[in-house]
Design a protein around this motif. Structure first.
Motif, short mmCIF file in Angstrom:
data_model
loop_
_atom_site.label_atom_id
_atom_site.label_comp_id
_atom_site.label_asym_id
_atom_site.label_seq_id
_atom_site.Cartn_x
_atom_site.Cartn_y
_atom_site.Cartn_z
N VAL A 80 -36.19 -28.36 -39.85
CA VAL A 80 -36.87 -28.26 -38.56
C VAL A 80 -38.34 -27.95 -38.77
O VAL A 80 -39.21 -28.48 -38.08
N GLY A 81 -38.66 -27.11 -39.75
CA GLY A 81 -40.05 -26.79 -40.03
C GLY A 81 -40.62 -25.78 -39.05
O GLY A 81 -40.01 -25.46 -38.04
N GLY A 82 -41.79 -25.27 -39.35
CA GLY A 82 -42.41 -24.21 -38.55
C GLY A 82 -42.72 -24.61 -37.11
O GLY A 82 -42.60 -23.81 -36.21
N GLY A 83 -43.12 -25.85 -36.88
CA GLY A 83 -43.50 -26.27 -35.54
C GLY A 83 -42.47 -27.09 -34.82
O GLY A 83 -42.71 -27.58 -33.72
N GLY A 84 -41.29 -27.27 -35.43
CA GLY A 84 -40.27 -28.12 -34.83
C GLY A 84 -39.51 -27.44 -33.71
O GLY A 84 -39.53 -26.21 -33.58
N ASN A 85 -38.86 -28.25 -32.88
CA ASN A 85 -38.06 -27.70 -31.78
C ASN A 85 -36.66 -27.39 -32.29
O ASN A 85 -35.81 -28.25 -32.39
N LYS A 86 -36.42 -26.13 -32.62
CA LYS A 86 -35.10 -25.72 -33.11
C LYS A 86 -34.08 -25.85 -31.98
O LYS A 86 -34.40 -25.62 -30.81
N PRO A 87 -32.85 -26.23 -32.33
CA PRO A 87 -31.79 -26.28 -31.32
C PRO A 87 -31.63 -24.91 -30.67
O PRO A 87 -31.38 -23.91 -31.34
N THR A 88 -31.79 -24.87 -29.34
CA THR A 88 -31.92 -23.60 -28.62
C THR A 88 -31.22 -23.63 -27.27
O THR A 88 -31.29 -24.63 -26.57
N LEU A 89 -30.61 -22.52 -26.93
CA LEU A 89 -30.23 -22.23 -25.55
C LEU A 89 -31.07 -21.05 -25.10
O LEU A 89 -31.25 -20.09 -25.85
N SER A 90 -31.60 -21.12 -23.91
CA SER A 90 -32.39 -20.02 -23.37
C SER A 90 -32.01 -19.83 -21.91
O SER A 90 -32.48 -20.55 -21.02
N GLY A 91 -31.09 -18.90 -21.67
CA GLY A 91 -30.61 -18.64 -20.31
C GLY A 91 -29.86 -19.83 -19.72
O GLY A 91 -29.94 -20.06 -18.52
N ALA A 92 -29.18 -20.58 -20.56
CA ALA A 92 -28.46 -21.77 -20.11
C ALA A 92 -27.14 -21.89 -20.87
O ALA A 92 -26.94 -21.23 -21.89
N ALA A 93 -26.25 -22.76 -20.36
CA ALA A 93 -24.98 -23.00 -21.04
C ALA A 93 -25.03 -24.27 -21.88
O ALA A 93 -24.14 -24.50 -22.70
N SER A 94 -26.07 -25.10 -21.70
CA SER A 94 -26.20 -26.30 -22.53
C SER A 94 -27.66 -26.74 -22.56
O SER A 94 -28.43 -26.46 -21.64
N ASN A 95 -28.00 -27.41 -23.66
CA ASN A 95 -29.36 -27.94 -23.83
C ASN A 95 -29.29 -29.03 -24.88
O ASN A 95 -28.42 -29.02 -25.75
#
Length: 135
Positions: A80-95
């Motif tokens: 993913v690297g330092g600036g990549g969009n890591k797989p994340t959930l943030s206050g959600a059940a799916s993303n």
């Protein structure tokens, strides 16, 4: 067809899978903390991917809204690297999202991918699925 590829004792990782048909295949992992929040840092699972391709999307889901951040490594180095969009959930059940600014989206037959939980809050389990085009 799907097959279990990894299991770690004590309910930390319940499985990694490879499945799919046609030009798009998937692999991933489900992590669980049992009745506690998913632990961070030491939570690691691995899967060997036997097909060559290019990662096109990631999906993270849970049965409740919450927060978790995954990192994906190959040969102990984050793809993913330092600036990549890591797989994340943030206050959600799916993303889900296409990988952006990853150091690599290439998958070579025989690659071993490792999954780490960078941070976690409120979730007792979550699933990460990586989709890739077969080349």
């Amino acid at each position: 067809p799907g097959s279990a590829a990894a299991t770690i004792a004590n309910g930390v990782v319940t499985g990694a899978m490879m499945s799919g048909t046609g030009a798009v295949r998937t692999f991933g992992v489900t992590v669980t903390g049992g009745e506690d929040v998913v632990p961070t840092g030491a939570v690691t699972a691995s899967i060997t991917v036997p097909i060559t391709g290019t990662i096109i999307r990631w999906y993270v889901s849970s049965d409740i809204s919450g927060s978790i951040v995954f990192d994906i490594l190959r040969s102990a180095v984050s793809i993913v690297g330092g600036g990549g969009n890591k797989p994340t959930l943030s206050g959600a059940a799916s993303n889900n999202a296409a990988p952006t600014s990853w150091t690599s989206t290439a998958v070579t037959a025989g690659d071993i991918f490792y999954f780490n939980v960078d941070s976690s809050g409120t979730l007792t389990s979550a699933t990460l699925v990586i989709a890739f085009n077969v080349t």
